[in-house]
Design an enzyme around this catalytic site. Structure first.
Site, PDB file in Angstrom:
ATOM      1  N   LYS A   1       0.842  -1.200   0.000  1.00 32.47           N
ATOM      2  CA  LYS A   1       0.000   0.000   0.000  1.00 32.47           C
ATOM      3  C   LYS A   1       0.879   1.252   0.000  1.00 32.47           C
ATOM      4  O   LYS A   1       0.599   2.226  -0.695  1.00 32.47           O
ATOM      5  CB  LYS A   1      -0.943  -0.015   1.210  1.00 32.47           C
ATOM      6  CG  LYS A   1      -2.089  -1.000   1.000  1.00 32.47           C
ATOM      7  CD  LYS A   1      -2.890  -1.298   2.249  1.00 32.47           C
ATOM      8  CE  LYS A   1      -3.875  -2.426   1.945  1.00 32.47           C
ATOM      9  NZ  LYS A   1      -4.530  -2.980   3.126  1.00 32.47           N
TER      10      LYS A   1
ATOM     11  N   ASP B   1     -11.707   2.305   3.607  1.00 42.42           N
ATOM     12  CA  ASP B   1     -11.996   0.866   3.512  1.00 42.42           C
ATOM     13  C   ASP B   1     -13.504   0.637   3.360  1.00 42.42           C
ATOM     14  O   ASP B   1     -13.939  -0.457   3.026  1.00 42.42           O
ATOM     15  CB  ASP B   1     -11.535   0.162   4.805  1.00 42.42           C
ATOM     16  CG  ASP B   1     -10.300  -0.690   4.579  1.00 42.42           C
ATOM     17  OD1 ASP B   1     -10.008  -0.997   3.417  1.00 42.42           O
ATOM     18  OD2 ASP B   1      -9.635  -1.027   5.585  1.00 42.42           O
TER      19      ASP B   1
ATOM     20  N   GLN C   1      -5.035  -1.874   9.295  1.00 46.09           N
ATOM     21  CA  GLN C   1      -4.824  -3.186   8.670  1.00 46.09           C
ATOM     22  C   GLN C   1      -5.368  -4.298   9.569  1.00 46.09           C
ATOM     23  O   GLN C   1      -5.068  -4.354  10.747  1.00 46.09           O
ATOM     24  CB  GLN C   1      -3.316  -3.390   8.417  1.00 46.09           C
ATOM     25  CG  GLN C   1      -2.984  -4.660   7.675  1.00 46.09           C
ATOM     26  CD  GLN C   1      -3.555  -4.702   6.253  1.00 46.09           C
ATOM     27  OE1 GLN C   1      -3.473  -3.732   5.512  1.00 46.09           O
ATOM     28  NE2 GLN C   1      -4.154  -5.827   5.881  1.00 46.09           N
TER      29      GLN C   1
END
Ligand code: NDP
Length: 284
Positions: free
Chosen positions: A53, A120, A97
């Protein structure tokens, strides 16, 4: 023989478009989208995802901040960090994460992320928007699958779509996105009876389970589009999906490989959401 859907190439094209948009945003408005990624603990797979990322942010010209915290971090410390990131003007998107180490409350943290920075799309407010079809952010993996279908000229309208797996991050939002595109959707899970029979009805078969070899050729309708979200290791330790590629590929019309299918798309959709957040924050 199925046509291979090249997620790496499609993701590359999406990233190129994003990079161009970032460059003109910087030139014209002086705005650089910013992403903060929080990693807790030493899960090796998570560390690789976070590294990828970070690399992707660099590629498209985003500003990024990586927070790597030890397993000993407390819930309170993490919550304080989220509050700080919520207020930071140079940060448009926040990503925690997953999975978090045991003892930390993942849901509570996600619920603290400001919905307009929740790239997200896991915050209940954003999940609600996805249900209603009026979203700013799409959940990255299902959005990546939709992009792969679009790039392959597969129109879900009127098609029978079967999704194997009903997680909050893949299966459920995947069903919603396909429904918004007028597919007739069935969701399967571990208690589904006659999985093979249900899968055989699919024009579009999407599997997101995490079990090597779950979907075999006899479960696939000739000409079906098969999308493999699963990421597993086979007996030899090689990366593979849920689909038994050898027996399914001759029956499908389109198929995604693992690696190089859905995986790269997830990251480019995260970048797309972060760009959308930056536009939102700068009133563009
Ligand atoms: P979860 O473990 O949260 O969900 C798995 C789902 O599979 C559950 O709904 C479960 O059913 C169902 N399931 C389990 N066994 C069977 C079975 N025998 N038959 C039918 N359904 C079954 O996983 P995630 O959704 O988080 O991830 C799924 C896979 O996708 C994993 O391999 C993960 O690594 C991968 N992944 C890949 C991404 C990418 O970018 N390519 C991103 C995210 C995930 P039940 O609900 O009944 O337990």
């Amino acid at each position: 023989m199925a046509q291979l859907i090249d997620g790496k190439a499609i993701s590359g094209a999406v990233k190129e478009q994003i990079a161009q948009q970032v460059s003109s945003m910087q030139e014209e408005q002086g705005i650089t989208p910013g992403l903060a990624v929080v990693l807790v603990g030493e899960d090796p797979a998570s560390a690789i995802y976070v590294k990828n990322k970070e690399k992707a942010c660099e590629e498209v010209g985003f500003y990024s901040e990586m927070y790597t915290l030890p397993t000993s971090v407390t819930q309170q410390e993490l919550e304080d960090l989220i509050h700080t990131l919520n207020e930071k003007e140079d940060i448009d998107g926040i990503l925690v994460q997953k999975p978090l180490p045991k003892g930390l409350d993942e849901k509570a943290l996600v619920n603290l992320i400001r919905p307009d920075k929740d790239v997200d799309a896991f915050h209940p407010e954003n999940v609600g928007h996805i249900m209603q079809g009026d979203f700013h952010f799409l959940p990255c993996t299902p959005a990546g699958v939709m992009e792969l279908l679009r790039a392959s000229d597969v129109n879900p309208q009127g098609k029978r779509a079967v999704i194997v797996g009903r997680s909050d991050i893949v299966g459920k939002p995947m069903a919603m996105l396909l429904l918004h595109q007028n597919a007739t959707v069935t969701i399967c899970h571990s208690k589904t009876q006659n999985l093979a029979e249900v899968c055989q009805e699919a024009d579009i078969l999407i599997t997101a389970v995490g079990k090597t070899g779950l979907i075999t050729g006899d479960m696939v309708k000739p000409g079906a589009v098969v999308i493999d979200v699963g990421i597993n290791r086979d007996a030899k330790g090689k990366l593979c999906g849920d689909v038994d590629f050898k027996s399914v590929e001759p029956k499908a019309s389109y198929i995604t490989p693992v690696p190089g299918g859905v995986g790269p798309m997830t990251i480019s959709m995260l970048l797309k959401n972060t760009l959308a957040a930056a536009r939102l924050h700068s009133g563009l």
